[in-house]
Design an enzyme around this catalytic site. Sequence first.
Site, PDB file in Angstrom:
ATOM      1  N   GLU A  17      -4.617  23.463 -34.346  1.00  0.00           N
ATOM      2  CA  GLU A  17      -5.611  24.546 -34.312  1.00  0.00           C
ATOM      3  C   GLU A  17      -4.934  25.911 -34.414  1.00  0.00           C
ATOM      4  O   GLU A  17      -3.876  26.130 -33.832  1.00  0.00           O
ATOM      5  CB  GLU A  17      -6.388  24.456 -32.999  1.00  0.00           C
ATOM      6  N   ALA A  51     -15.444  34.991 -30.591  1.00  0.00           N
ATOM      7  CA  ALA A  51     -16.705  35.046 -29.849  1.00  0.00           C
ATOM      8  C   ALA A  51     -17.551  36.183 -30.409  1.00  0.00           C
ATOM      9  O   ALA A  51     -17.043  37.271 -30.657  1.00  0.00           O
ATOM     10  CB  ALA A  51     -16.413  35.265 -28.375  1.00  0.00           C
TER      11      ALA A  51
HETATM   12  P1  FAD Z   1     -23.465  23.546 -25.748  1.00  0.00           P
HETATM   13  O1  FAD Z   1     -23.274  22.183 -26.248  1.00  0.00           O
HETATM   14  O2  FAD Z   1     -24.726  24.269 -26.168  1.00  0.00           O
HETATM   15  O3  FAD Z   1     -23.410  23.490 -24.142  1.00  0.00           O
HETATM   16  C1  FAD Z   1     -23.344  24.691 -23.378  1.00  0.00           C
HETATM   17  C2  FAD Z   1     -23.878  24.437 -21.967  1.00  0.00           C
HETATM   18  O4  FAD Z   1     -25.291  24.250 -22.034  1.00  0.00           O
HETATM   19  C3  FAD Z   1     -23.317  23.178 -21.305  1.00  0.00           C
HETATM   20  O5  FAD Z   1     -23.223  23.449 -19.917  1.00  0.00           O
HETATM   21  C4  FAD Z   1     -24.391  22.117 -21.559  1.00  0.00           C
HETATM   22  O6  FAD Z   1     -24.404  21.108 -20.558  1.00  0.00           O
HETATM   23  C5  FAD Z   1     -25.666  22.970 -21.508  1.00  0.00           C
HETATM   24  N1  FAD Z   1     -26.745  22.489 -22.381  1.00  0.00           N
HETATM   25  C6  FAD Z   1     -26.617  21.969 -23.630  1.00  0.00           C
HETATM   26  N2  FAD Z   1     -27.822  21.658 -24.132  1.00  0.00           N
HETATM   27  C7  FAD Z   1     -28.740  22.022 -23.181  1.00  0.00           C
HETATM   28  C8  FAD Z   1     -30.162  21.958 -23.114  1.00  0.00           C
HETATM   29  N3  FAD Z   1     -30.905  21.440 -24.095  1.00  0.00           N
HETATM   30  N4  FAD Z   1     -30.782  22.450 -21.978  1.00  0.00           N
HETATM   31  C9  FAD Z   1     -30.058  22.953 -20.948  1.00  0.00           C
HETATM   32  N5  FAD Z   1     -28.694  23.017 -20.957  1.00  0.00           N
HETATM   33  C10 FAD Z   1     -28.044  22.565 -22.066  1.00  0.00           C
HETATM   34  N6  FAD Z   1     -15.716  29.387 -28.516  1.00  0.00           N
HETATM   35  C11 FAD Z   1     -15.665  30.368 -29.457  1.00  0.00           C
HETATM   36  O7  FAD Z   1     -16.192  31.467 -29.263  1.00  0.00           O
HETATM   37  N7  FAD Z   1     -15.021  30.147 -30.671  1.00  0.00           N
HETATM   38  C12 FAD Z   1     -14.431  28.956 -30.974  1.00  0.00           C
HETATM   39  O8  FAD Z   1     -13.867  28.802 -32.062  1.00  0.00           O
HETATM   40  C13 FAD Z   1     -14.469  27.907 -29.991  1.00  0.00           C
HETATM   41  N8  FAD Z   1     -13.908  26.690 -30.248  1.00  0.00           N
HETATM   42  C14 FAD Z   1     -14.022  25.691 -29.327  1.00  0.00           C
HETATM   43  C15 FAD Z   1     -13.497  24.419 -29.636  1.00  0.00           C
HETATM   44  C16 FAD Z   1     -13.578  23.371 -28.718  1.00  0.00           C
HETATM   45  C17 FAD Z   1     -13.030  22.007 -29.064  1.00  0.00           C
HETATM   46  C18 FAD Z   1     -14.186  23.593 -27.444  1.00  0.00           C
HETATM   47  C19 FAD Z   1     -14.256  22.479 -26.429  1.00  0.00           C
HETATM   48  C20 FAD Z   1     -14.721  24.845 -27.125  1.00  0.00           C
HETATM   49  C21 FAD Z   1     -14.653  25.895 -28.061  1.00  0.00           C
HETATM   50  N9  FAD Z   1     -15.188  27.167 -27.802  1.00  0.00           N
HETATM   51  C22 FAD Z   1     -15.135  28.163 -28.754  1.00  0.00           C
HETATM   52  C23 FAD Z   1     -15.809  27.452 -26.495  1.00  0.00           C
HETATM   53  C24 FAD Z   1     -17.334  27.173 -26.467  1.00  0.00           C
HETATM   54  O9  FAD Z   1     -18.008  28.046 -27.334  1.00  0.00           O
HETATM   55  C25 FAD Z   1     -17.815  27.366 -25.023  1.00  0.00           C
HETATM   56  O10 FAD Z   1     -17.268  26.380 -24.187  1.00  0.00           O
HETATM   57  C26 FAD Z   1     -19.314  27.470 -24.827  1.00  0.00           C
HETATM   58  O11 FAD Z   1     -19.563  27.945 -23.504  1.00  0.00           O
HETATM   59  C27 FAD Z   1     -20.079  26.162 -24.980  1.00  0.00           C
HETATM   60  O12 FAD Z   1     -20.163  25.791 -26.298  1.00  0.00           O
HETATM   61  P2  FAD Z   1     -20.803  24.351 -26.695  1.00  0.00           P
HETATM   62  O13 FAD Z   1     -20.852  24.320 -28.156  1.00  0.00           O
HETATM   63  O14 FAD Z   1     -20.112  23.261 -25.973  1.00  0.00           O
HETATM   64  O15 FAD Z   1     -22.288  24.542 -26.089  1.00  0.00           O
END
Ligand code: FAD
Length: 287
Positions: A17, A51
């Site tokens: 990455e 972000a």
């Molecule tokens: P989601 O899957 O939407 O989950 C976020 C939260 O909401 C979780 O607590 C989940 O349990 C909850 N949730 C999900 N669906 C629902 C629902 N229907 N109702 C209620 N609650 C719900 N960030 C960046 O800015 N840029 C990047 O390039 C980046 N790369 C990343 C790569 C990896 C492999 C990982 C693990 C994280 C990365 N992040 C990045 C960080 C990420 O954006 C954050 O962790 C963010 O807070 C959550 O993103 P997510 O896509 O997992 O969100």
Amino acid sequence: MKISEILGRGKISVSCEVFPPKKDSDMESVQRAVAEIVGMKPAFLSVTYGAGGGTSRHTIRIASDVQHMGVPALAHLTCVSSTKQEIESRLRELRDSGIENILALRGDIPPGQEFPAPQQYHYAYELVRQIRAFGGFCIGAACYPDGHVECEHKEDDIDYLRQKVECGCDFLTTQMFFDNDVFYNFMYRVLAKGIHVPVVAGIMPVTSSRMIKRACALSGMMLPPSLKAIVDKFGDRPQAMKQAGIAYATEQIVDLISNGVTAVHIYTMNKPDVAGSIMRNLSDIVG
Ligand code: FAD
């Protein structure tokens, strides 16, 4: 090439990455680091997304360069606070740049900001759904062996993960973890919930005590005692910390592969020396 195809072969794959520069003037040094990491022939190279989308054009440009250098690129895309129209135009840009793989993320809600307005995205599953409807991309998403920091109960987190996968994910990549038992336990719970897409294990080589302390504070992660001892012992000696962190990450990867994990993603940041050391340590294991 689509990442689902690479993971579907069931062979050991190690991906890396990189992150785009915050300032235009740093683009050249990032491009040099990217070219060096590409030269190590990772299974794919993922490019993070700043972000709030501030560095989005850099993400697309670097991902497109990676593809042209012959390594599949995985472009990250965050959606929080974006509208459907904004995401639609990003998807067109990605497609027109020849990108085939997207890591669909919500992104962190900026501190002090309200939860997004109704017409904006709230969760990653909405983005996954839109990308699937747009068509043509292999879609990955994030998952959290330690549980996501905002979710009180790990079970709810996995229920939401299943919802996200059902919207059209082809694979998942984990947040960094430092205790392999946490990953094995997570995989058990994921499979029990009927989630069967490939899960890529994310490994972060800890090469700086400042960086890991910040990451723990942000994500709520705890270091296992063996890694905490390393950080306590070598944290103020950068070269020793780097060497110990690389050894720890290598050991984690060897243990994962020994236990049947086939896909490992290394959070190399923009450090070709760290990526190179780990790749060399694994040369006969992965080859
Ligand atoms: P989601 O899957 O939407 O989950 C976020 C939260 O909401 C979780 O607590 C989940 O349990 C909850 N949730 C999900 N669906 C629902 C629902 N229907 N109702 C209620 N609650 C719900 N960030 C960046 O800015 N840029 C990047 O390039 C980046 N790369 C990343 C790569 C990896 C492999 C990982 C693990 C994280 C990365 N992040 C990045 C960080 C990420 O954006 C954050 O962790 C963010 O807070 C959550 O993103 P997510 O896509 O997992 O969100």
